[in-house]
Design a protein around this motif. Structure first.
Motif, PDB file in Angstrom:
ATOM      1  N   CYS A   5       0.872  -1.179   0.000  1.00 37.01           N
ATOM      2  CA  CYS A   5       0.000   0.000   0.000  1.00 37.01           C
ATOM      3  C   CYS A   5       0.909   1.229   0.000  1.00 37.01           C
ATOM      4  O   CYS A   5       1.737   1.394   0.908  1.00 37.01           O
ATOM      5  N   HIS A  39       0.291   4.234   0.682  1.00 34.08           N
ATOM      6  CA  HIS A  39      -0.012   5.286   1.652  1.00 34.08           C
ATOM      7  C   HIS A  39       1.032   5.352   2.758  1.00 34.08           C
ATOM      8  O   HIS A  39       1.661   6.379   2.963  1.00 34.08           O
ATOM      9  N   LYS A  40       1.237   4.227   3.456  1.00 33.18           N
ATOM     10  CA  LYS A  40       2.255   4.192   4.522  1.00 33.18           C
ATOM     11  C   LYS A  40       3.261   3.083   4.271  1.00 33.18           C
ATOM     12  O   LYS A  40       3.889   2.590   5.208  1.00 33.18           O
ATOM     13  N   GLN A  97       2.988  -0.135   3.506  1.00 32.51           N
ATOM     14  CA  GLN A  97       2.723  -1.374   4.243  1.00 32.51           C
ATOM     15  C   GLN A  97       2.437  -2.507   3.254  1.00 32.51           C
ATOM     16  O   GLN A  97       1.677  -2.331   2.305  1.00 32.51           O
ATOM     17  N   CYS A 153      -7.514  -0.815   1.463  1.00 36.27           N
ATOM     18  CA  CYS A 153      -6.451  -1.166   2.402  1.00 36.27           C
ATOM     19  C   CYS A 153      -7.042  -1.275   3.810  1.00 36.27           C
ATOM     20  O   CYS A 153      -7.808  -0.398   4.231  1.00 36.27           O
ATOM     21  N   PHE A 203      -5.716  -0.746   6.619  1.00 44.58           N
ATOM     22  CA  PHE A 203      -5.217   0.200   7.616  1.00 44.58           C
ATOM     23  C   PHE A 203      -5.999   1.512   7.642  1.00 44.58           C
ATOM     24  O   PHE A 203      -6.571   1.881   8.651  1.00 44.58           O
ATOM     25  N   HIS A 204      -6.013   2.228   6.515  1.00 40.45           N
ATOM     26  CA  HIS A 204      -6.670   3.539   6.510  1.00 40.45           C
ATOM     27  C   HIS A 204      -7.702   3.668   5.403  1.00 40.45           C
ATOM     28  O   HIS A 204      -8.108   4.764   5.042  1.00 40.45           O
ATOM     29  N   LYS A 205      -8.080   2.493   4.843  1.00 37.33           N
ATOM     30  CA  LYS A 205      -9.208   2.415   3.895  1.00 37.33           C
ATOM     31  C   LYS A 205      -9.008   3.206   2.606  1.00 37.33           C
ATOM     32  O   LYS A 205      -9.988   3.631   1.997  1.00 37.33           O
ATOM     33  N   LYS A 206      -7.770   3.383   2.188  1.00 37.83           N
ATOM     34  CA  LYS A 206      -7.569   3.932   0.840  1.00 37.83           C
ATOM     35  C   LYS A 206      -8.042   2.881  -0.152  1.00 37.83           C
ATOM     36  O   LYS A 206      -7.787   1.676   0.032  1.00 37.83           O
TER      37      LYS A 206
HETATM   38  S1  FES Z   1      -1.345   2.030   4.844  1.00 38.71           S
HETATM   39 FE1  FES Z   1      -2.857   1.562   3.378  1.00 38.71          FE
HETATM   40  S2  FES Z   1      -4.313   3.133   3.595  1.00 38.71           S
HETATM   41 FE2  FES Z   1      -2.749   3.663   5.005  1.00 38.71          FE
END
Ligand code: FES
Length: 125
Positions: free
Chosen positions: A61, A63-64, A66, A85, A87-90
């Motif tokens: 992902c 975003h972070k 991961q 995702c 984690f933060h639903k992207k």
């Molecule tokens: S790590 Fe995937 S949306 Fe934040």
């Protein structure tokens, strides 16, 4: 009659020169994903059985950073298959890799085919 390749083709296959034999179909839960390794890449493969389709994308992902997308929730937005995702639903399109939220990077997607009970992912090596 539609061939198995055509039936499961989920991305542009015109430039594919390697079909990586990832795993048997039984390794992938219905309406869920699993991660496989190809060279130094982690690839998330999804058995989207509600749509009778298969998809593959990078497991990372953006975003972070991961390694998690194979454990994401799959669904559809206006007919577009997507993974969220955990984690933060992207949300990312499983067809194009586009970040549907529009606030982070897109992801790589790969074509998938199913033959003889096995799942193959296509790469441009
Ligand atoms: S790590 Fe995937 S949306 Fe934040």
């Amino acid at each position: 009659m539609i061939s198995e390749l055509e039936k499961y083709k989920t991305a542009d296959t015109s430039k594919i020169n390697t079909w990586f034999k990832a795993a048997p179909v039984s390794a992938f839960p219905e309406n869920g994903g699993a991660c496989v390794k190809y060279k130094d890449l982690q690839i998330a493969i999804f058995n989207f059985s509600r749509r009778n389709e298969w998809y593959a994308c990078q497991n990372l992902c953006p975003h972070k950073m991961q390694m998690i997308l194979s454990r994401g929730m799959i669904g559809s937005t206006e007919g577009e298959p997507k993974v969220a995702c955990p984690f933060h639903k992207k949300n990312f399109s499983l067809k194009t890799g586009k970040n549907i939220n529009g606030d982070t990077c897109d992801i790589a997607v790969y074509p998938v085919k199913v033959e003889d009970g096995h799942v193959f992912v296509g790469f441009e090596d």
